[in-house]
Each structure stands twice: as C-alpha cells, then as structure tokens.
Design a protein around this motif. Structure first.
Motif, short mmCIF file in Angstrom:
data_model
loop_
_atom_site.label_atom_id
_atom_site.label_comp_id
_atom_site.label_asym_id
_atom_site.label_seq_id
_atom_site.Cartn_x
_atom_site.Cartn_y
_atom_site.Cartn_z
N ALA A 96 -19.75 79.53 -53.47
CA ALA A 96 -20.39 78.61 -54.41
C ALA A 96 -20.80 79.30 -55.71
O ALA A 96 -20.59 78.75 -56.81
N PRO A 97 -21.37 80.52 -55.67
CA PRO A 97 -21.76 81.15 -56.94
C PRO A 97 -20.59 81.38 -57.90
O PRO A 97 -20.78 81.44 -59.12
N ALA A 98 -19.39 81.50 -57.35
CA ALA A 98 -18.22 81.77 -58.19
C ALA A 98 -17.77 80.55 -58.97
O ALA A 98 -16.87 80.64 -59.80
N LEU A 99 -18.37 79.38 -58.68
CA LEU A 99 -18.00 78.14 -59.38
C LEU A 99 -18.89 77.87 -60.60
O LEU A 99 -18.64 76.91 -61.34
N LEU A 100 -19.91 78.71 -60.82
CA LEU A 100 -20.85 78.47 -61.92
C LEU A 100 -20.11 78.33 -63.26
O LEU A 100 -19.34 79.21 -63.64
N GLY A 101 -20.35 77.22 -63.94
CA GLY A 101 -19.72 77.01 -65.24
C GLY A 101 -18.55 76.04 -65.18
O GLY A 101 -18.10 75.55 -66.21
N ILE A 105 -17.17 67.93 -58.50
CA ILE A 105 -17.61 69.14 -57.81
C ILE A 105 -18.71 68.74 -56.83
O ILE A 105 -19.65 68.05 -57.22
N ALA A 106 -18.59 69.14 -55.57
CA ALA A 106 -19.54 68.74 -54.54
C ALA A 106 -20.02 69.96 -53.78
O ALA A 106 -19.33 70.98 -53.70
N ALA A 107 -21.23 69.86 -53.22
CA ALA A 107 -21.80 70.97 -52.45
C ALA A 107 -21.05 71.11 -51.13
O ALA A 107 -20.55 70.12 -50.60
N PRO A 108 -20.99 72.30 -50.55
CA PRO A 108 -21.50 73.52 -51.19
C PRO A 108 -20.50 74.14 -52.18
O PRO A 108 -20.92 74.77 -53.14
N ALA A 109 -19.21 73.96 -51.95
CA ALA A 109 -18.22 74.62 -52.83
C ALA A 109 -16.91 73.85 -52.72
O ALA A 109 -15.88 74.37 -52.31
N ARG A 110 -16.98 72.57 -53.09
CA ARG A 110 -15.81 71.70 -52.95
C ARG A 110 -15.44 71.13 -54.31
O ARG A 110 -16.29 70.70 -55.08
N LEU A 111 -14.14 71.12 -54.58
CA LEU A 111 -13.63 70.59 -55.85
C LEU A 111 -12.62 69.49 -55.55
O LEU A 111 -11.65 69.71 -54.82
N ARG A 112 -12.85 68.31 -56.13
CA ARG A 112 -11.82 67.26 -56.06
C ARG A 112 -10.95 67.42 -57.29
O ARG A 112 -11.48 67.45 -58.42
N VAL A 113 -9.65 67.55 -57.09
CA VAL A 113 -8.75 67.90 -58.19
C VAL A 113 -7.53 66.97 -58.20
O VAL A 113 -7.20 66.34 -57.19
N PHE A 114 -6.85 66.94 -59.35
CA PHE A 114 -5.66 66.11 -59.52
C PHE A 114 -4.75 66.73 -60.54
O PHE A 114 -5.25 67.21 -61.56
N PRO A 115 -3.44 66.70 -60.37
CA PRO A 115 -2.72 66.35 -59.14
C PRO A 115 -2.40 67.63 -58.38
O PRO A 115 -2.26 68.70 -58.97
N LEU A 116 -2.24 67.55 -57.07
CA LEU A 116 -1.97 68.75 -56.26
C LEU A 116 -0.90 68.43 -55.22
O LEU A 116 -1.08 67.57 -54.37
N GLU A 117 0.20 69.17 -55.30
CA GLU A 117 1.33 68.93 -54.39
C GLU A 117 1.25 69.75 -53.10
O GLU A 117 2.07 69.56 -52.20
N ALA A 118 0.26 70.65 -52.99
CA ALA A 118 0.13 71.47 -51.77
C ALA A 118 -0.33 70.59 -50.61
O ALA A 118 -1.14 69.67 -50.78
N ILE A 119 0.19 70.89 -49.42
CA ILE A 119 -0.11 70.03 -48.26
C ILE A 119 -1.45 70.41 -47.63
O ILE A 119 -2.00 71.48 -47.86
N ASP A 120 -1.94 69.46 -46.85
CA ASP A 120 -3.20 69.63 -46.12
C ASP A 120 -3.18 70.93 -45.31
O ASP A 120 -2.21 71.23 -44.62
N GLY A 121 -4.25 71.69 -45.42
CA GLY A 121 -4.36 72.93 -44.65
C GLY A 121 -3.87 74.17 -45.37
O GLY A 121 -4.01 75.28 -44.85
N THR A 122 -3.30 74.00 -46.57
CA THR A 122 -2.80 75.16 -47.32
C THR A 122 -3.97 76.07 -47.70
O THR A 122 -4.95 75.62 -48.29
N PRO A 123 -3.89 77.36 -47.38
CA PRO A 123 -4.97 78.27 -47.78
C PRO A 123 -5.07 78.41 -49.31
O PRO A 123 -4.05 78.46 -50.00
#
Lengths: 145, 145
Positions: B46-51, B109-127
C-alpha cells in the motif's frame, strides 16, 4: 491458491555493454543525454531476433541489479524538495522488482545476437531480461512488406 | 563474471482479478476490447501506491504464467499466413521471460492496495510484478500540484 505457484525466476538473456559504469552518474532516463550501448544477448537467442532491423524502435527490459528492493517510497528524481511518492507512482530503480523499461532505437544488429541501441541509461553489466516490439494498436500496424 | 550473479527472482506483488479466465479467448492487447480488471496487490505494498490517483495512466508489468518459455519464434498474432518472426520482434506471451506490459488507466483505488484499471487483457490470476508511472520526458512533466 495463487500463492502456491512457484516464484517466477527470470532467465538472464544477456547484458548491457555501455560507457556508463556508475548508477550515480548515469542519466535518469534515456531522454536525458543517455549514450548508445550494446545489448549483448547469449548466442542461443539469435533466432528470437528474426524480423528486427536497424531503424526500428524496441522496448528493452532490464533487471536493475543495483536497485534497492526494500524501498517503497522515494522523493521523485532524488529531489528532497519533492514530496514522497510511492515507488509505483515513479520510475525509480529502487522498487520490489527492479525491472527497467527502455524504449530505444536499433542502430545496428551484429552476430551472433548483439544490438547497438540508442539511447540507453542502464549501466554497463545490467542484465537484460526481455526485448519487445513497441506496442501499437492493430489499426496502425504498417502493412507487411 | 556477470554469469556468477544470482538468478533474479521476481517477487509476486499480487494478482489480476478479471472476468477473462482463458488465454485462448482473451484479447491479444488492451486495445482490442479488453475489459476493466482489478489489480489486487498484497497489503504490504500500500505505501508504494502513494501519489497514484484515479484518472492517471500507469504501466502494469505482469508475469504471463501460461507463456511457453521455450518459444523463440512465432507467427505474429498466431496467424500462420504471416511469416515467422523472433519473439523479440513481437509482443507474444510465449518468450524466455514471459513479462507482460500493459498501459492502463486507473479507474479507482481501494483499500488496502487494489487498483481498478482499464483496459487489461491479462487473464484472472496472472501475477503482477511491477507498477510504474508512464514515462514522459522531464520537459513534459506536469507541474507539481
């Protein structure tokens, strides 16, 4: 469940050969006066270069081996007058996975698997872990020659 | 001498959560109808998302865990009518180090360290292995607010 997947291990494909020897004196980005450099890949990867030509732009992905992987926040560009930011909001080489991303032009391709590129701010000896074409939407792709 | 350096091990920072479940049916790039997705990072980051803020564009780097690391050449976009190319001249997920690079917009951006983004072609579970600001030359940087 995802946590049970094995830790991804990068294969070092080759190294940067550059006149830049020292992180502290290297430019912070290619656009800031970085020199040309050689990307020297292991000969085993020569087939993976098929289709690349001098004049093309590519993305080079490096492993910034001198990066500090414990850093989560920093002052952008090392300027203490700028407020702290999370490293994910920056391009700092200090980050949990110190991957460097460099858009460069190919100046020359040499045997067995060497690319002379410009500009590159990564220092001499930096491991190279990927090379990619610069992405462009399909509609903008040039016609096949 | 470089060869004596340890093999770089990536730390998995989190995972993609997406409606896309299957590589074969996923779009080949974000621009080709990819959906929004969540980047769920471990709370420790989470601290790495500041800004970072909604509306910004970022680069997300993934580990395309279903990529075939033995492939050095392929037909671009899987089209057998197109001549073979080296994977370094493509964006194929099959490559020695299957790193995915995705430029996306942050929607939320949602707690604790979640980002909703668009568009993303990577599949569910991709590291997910890195998040970076989109590079721009210093002269084009917006003034600090």
């Amino acid at each position: 469940m995802d946590m049970l997947l094995p830790v991804p291990r990068l294969t070092v494909l080759g190294h940067v050969r550059s006149a830049l020897k020292d992180r502290d004196t290297a430019p912070k980005s290619g656009a800031e006066g970085a020199p040309e450099a050689w990307i020297e890949l292991d000969a085993a990867y020569a087939p993976a270069l098929l289709g690349l030509e001098a004049g093309q732009r590519i993305l080079v992905v490096t492993w910034l081996h001198q990066g500090d992987r414990t850093v989560l926040q920093c002052h952008p560009r090392g300027d203490k007058n700028r407020p702290l930011r999370g490293v994910f909001a920056t391009r700092s080489p200090d980050r949990p996975n110190p991957l460097g991303l460099h858009e460069v032009e190919i100046l020359e391709i040499a045997a067995p698997a060497r690319l002379r590129v410009f500009p590159l701010e990564a220092i001499d000896g930096t491991p190279v872990v990927d090379v990619k074409s610069v992405d462009r939407p399909p509609a903008e792709e040039p016609p096949a020659r």
